[in-house]
Design a protein around this motif. Structure first.
Motif, short mmCIF file in Angstrom:
data_model
loop_
_atom_site.label_atom_id
_atom_site.label_comp_id
_atom_site.label_asym_id
_atom_site.label_seq_id
_atom_site.Cartn_x
_atom_site.Cartn_y
_atom_site.Cartn_z
N TYR A 1 -64.68 52.08 -24.42
CA TYR A 1 -65.16 52.66 -23.82
C TYR A 1 -64.46 51.62 -22.26
O TYR A 1 -65.05 52.54 -21.39
N ILE A 2 -63.62 51.21 -22.61
CA ILE A 2 -62.84 50.70 -20.99
C ILE A 2 -61.66 51.16 -20.25
O ILE A 2 -62.04 51.80 -19.04
N LEU A 3 -61.56 52.53 -21.28
CA LEU A 3 -61.12 53.79 -20.61
C LEU A 3 -61.41 54.42 -19.75
O LEU A 3 -61.68 55.83 -18.28
N LEU A 4 -63.07 54.11 -19.82
CA LEU A 4 -64.27 55.18 -19.87
C LEU A 4 -64.36 54.82 -17.88
O LEU A 4 -64.54 54.81 -17.89
N LEU A 5 -64.49 53.02 -18.60
CA LEU A 5 -64.81 52.27 -17.14
C LEU A 5 -63.61 52.66 -16.44
O LEU A 5 -64.35 53.15 -15.18
N LEU A 6 -62.56 52.98 -16.87
CA LEU A 6 -61.00 53.17 -15.77
C LEU A 6 -61.86 54.30 -15.22
O LEU A 6 -61.23 54.83 -14.04
N GLY A 7 -62.06 55.90 -15.94
CA GLY A 7 -62.76 56.85 -15.46
C GLY A 7 -63.24 56.60 -14.14
O GLY A 7 -63.23 57.64 -12.73
N THR A 8 -64.68 55.41 -14.84
CA THR A 8 -65.46 55.63 -13.44
C THR A 8 -65.37 55.40 -12.74
O THR A 8 -65.33 55.77 -11.55
N VAL A 9 -64.50 54.20 -12.39
CA VAL A 9 -64.00 53.23 -11.34
C VAL A 9 -62.87 54.36 -10.60
O VAL A 9 -63.11 54.83 -9.18
N GLY A 10 -62.16 55.37 -11.35
CA GLY A 10 -61.29 56.52 -10.47
C GLY A 10 -61.74 58.05 -10.54
O GLY A 10 -62.20 58.31 -9.01
N LEU A 11 -63.63 57.72 -10.93
CA LEU A 11 -63.99 58.97 -10.54
C LEU A 11 -64.80 58.49 -8.87
O LEU A 11 -64.91 59.35 -7.66
N PHE B 1 -88.85 52.00 -33.51
CA PHE B 1 -88.50 53.26 -33.24
C PHE B 1 -86.90 52.37 -32.53
O PHE B 1 -85.82 53.27 -32.63
N VAL B 2 -87.05 51.88 -32.15
CA VAL B 2 -85.37 51.25 -31.81
C VAL B 2 -84.20 51.20 -32.48
O VAL B 2 -83.71 51.90 -32.54
N THR B 3 -84.66 50.72 -33.48
CA THR B 3 -83.92 50.30 -34.78
C THR B 3 -83.24 51.68 -35.48
O THR B 3 -82.15 52.15 -35.31
N ARG B 4 -84.69 52.44 -35.47
CA ARG B 4 -83.76 54.13 -35.65
C ARG B 4 -83.47 54.74 -34.68
O ARG B 4 -82.77 55.73 -35.48
N HIS B 5 -83.51 54.62 -34.28
CA HIS B 5 -82.30 55.48 -32.89
C HIS B 5 -81.24 55.15 -32.38
O HIS B 5 -80.63 54.66 -30.54
N LYS B 6 -81.19 53.64 -33.10
CA LYS B 6 -79.84 52.36 -32.47
C LYS B 6 -78.47 53.42 -31.99
O LYS B 6 -78.22 52.92 -30.81
N LYS B 7 -78.13 54.31 -32.37
CA LYS B 7 -77.21 55.06 -31.78
C LYS B 7 -77.35 55.73 -30.08
O LYS B 7 -77.18 55.08 -29.99
N VAL B 8 -78.47 57.00 -30.80
CA VAL B 8 -79.14 57.20 -29.18
C VAL B 8 -78.86 56.42 -28.21
O VAL B 8 -78.80 56.17 -27.01
N LEU B 9 -79.69 54.45 -28.27
CA LEU B 9 -80.14 54.55 -27.41
C LEU B 9 -78.95 53.37 -26.90
O LEU B 9 -78.67 53.03 -26.12
N GLY B 10 -77.78 52.88 -28.11
CA GLY B 10 -76.74 52.99 -27.97
C GLY B 10 -75.70 53.57 -26.61
O GLY B 10 -75.17 52.80 -26.05
N LEU B 11 -75.66 55.39 -26.55
CA LEU B 11 -74.93 55.72 -25.27
C LEU B 11 -75.40 55.91 -24.20
O LEU B 11 -75.09 55.43 -23.21
N VAL B 12 -77.39 55.45 -24.42
CA VAL B 12 -77.86 55.00 -23.56
C VAL B 12 -77.64 53.86 -22.65
O VAL B 12 -77.43 53.36 -21.07
N ASP B 13 -77.09 52.26 -23.05
CA ASP B 13 -76.58 51.76 -22.61
C ASP B 13 -75.64 51.58 -22.21
O ASP B 13 -75.22 51.26 -21.16
N ARG B 14 -74.48 52.20 -22.44
CA ARG B 14 -73.32 52.67 -21.98
C ARG B 14 -73.28 53.25 -20.87
O ARG B 14 -72.55 53.77 -19.84
#
Length: 338
Positions: free
Chosen positions: A15-25, A193-206
């Motif tokens: 995720y740090i790599l994604l953050l650095l990529g976002t900074v570069g963008l 609902f939040v527990t069942r869709h934990k992975k999807v909502l985790g992507l929303v978080d990030r």
């Protein structure tokens, strides 16, 4: 409870790599004009939704059960919101020798944000520590930080924190605290609902945090504030952060011993009390610092990766420690009830 696994080699958080990529963008294609306004509005909405999800996920029952081990949680909170800020204030003497004033403000803000949850649990599990205590300690720290971090920022940063002002406390209440409370109130109906869709909502978080980073660094590029940072200053910042992390790791481990905690509790205190949350800190910095958020979050981003790498090594070494009888019995009870 099934033990959480961690990569065998020293971790570099993807995720740090994604953050650095976002900074570069943001550096190559910063948002201008109406696009910047749209990005800013979307970032504001994303932050509010992020903290709404935080509230919806936090189990009130687990939080109340955790109060039974109040001495450990108070110790972690003191490390996070008292000892860390005191060290941050002491670092003021390093300006301008090692740090510029904007980098120092970011370093001080780093010391004010709450502890992590996920990595604290993972490292505590690897080191055969008190995992339930780590879960509760991280949750309490995040909950308390929503209120305490803005108040500490108002007291310690004041008007010097870039665009920070007393009005930011009101923004924090409206943008962070109100959505969090709404999530808690609605948890009864949406928790499953939040527990069942934990992975999807985790992507929303990030994804929300990436949007916050892009907006903040775009604004920083538009204002030309990145000319204030050079390789020498970044090197100085890394040295200061390495010392800060070493001091906190030492204090939390030997302080826990002085307070007569058993080994399992000391492990939880060390990992929960020595780290800072990137997930909580980035949205807060965006609200508190506005256009100056890009420099404010840089120390936190660097510290986040450093704490992962160092704590991974420590956790593996702690896993080889001989366990005292009391800790072994506690560990067996935790495994039996998991």
């Amino acid at each position: 409870m099934k033990r959480l696994r961690w990569p065998g080699r020293m971790p570099v958080d993807p995720y740090i790599l994604l953050l650095l990529g976002t900074v570069g963008l943001a550096a190559l294609f910063p948002a201008h004009g109406s696009a910047a306004d749209v990005a800013s509005g979307a970032s504001t909405a994303a932050i509010a939704f992020l903290f709404f999800l935080y509230g919806a996920r936090l189990s009130t029952r687990e939080a109340m059960d955790g109060l039974k081990h109040w001495r450990l949680h108070v110790t972690v909170l003191v490390c996070t919101f008292v000892v860390f800020p005191l060290l941050g204030l002491a670092a003021r003497g390093l300006v301008p020798v090692l740090l510029t004033d904007p980098l120092y403000q970011g370093l001080l803000f780093l010391t004010l944000v709450p502890s992590t949850i996920q990595s604290s649990i993972a490292f505590t599990s690897i080191a055969r520590g008190n995992v339930p205590a780590a879960i509760c300690a991280g949750s309490f720290s995040s909950l308390v930080g929503i209120v305490v971090t803005p108040l500490l920022a108002a007291a310690l940063l004041g008007g010097s924190g870039g665009g920070f002002s007393a009005d930011s406390v009101v923004q924090i209440v409206l943008q962070l605290l109100v959505p969090f409370v709404a999530g808690q109130l609605l948890r009864r109906w949406i928790g499953a609902f939040v527990t069942r869709h934990k992975k999807v909502l985790g992507l929303v978080d990030r994804g929300s945090i990436l949007l916050v980073v892009y907006t903040a660094f775009s604004e920083g590029m538009n204002r030309g504030i990145w000319h204030q940072v050079g390789a020498v200053r970044l090197g100085g910042l890394l040295v200061v952060e390495a010392v800060l992390l070493a001091v906190m790791l030492t204090l939390t481990w030997y302080g826990g011993k002085a307070l007569r905690f058993d080994r399992g509790d000391r492990v939880a205190i060390q990992f929960a009390g020595s780290k800072k949350s990137l997930a909580s800190g980035l949205p807060m910095a965006s609200v508190l610092f506005g256009a100056h958020a890009s420099l404010a979050v840089l120390p936190l981003m660097l510290f986040h990766q450093m704490q992962l790498m160092v704590c991974a090594v420590i956790a593996k070494r702690r896993a080889r420690d001989p366990m005292d009888p009391a800790s072994a019995q506690a560990d067996d009870r935790a495994a039996a009830t998991a």
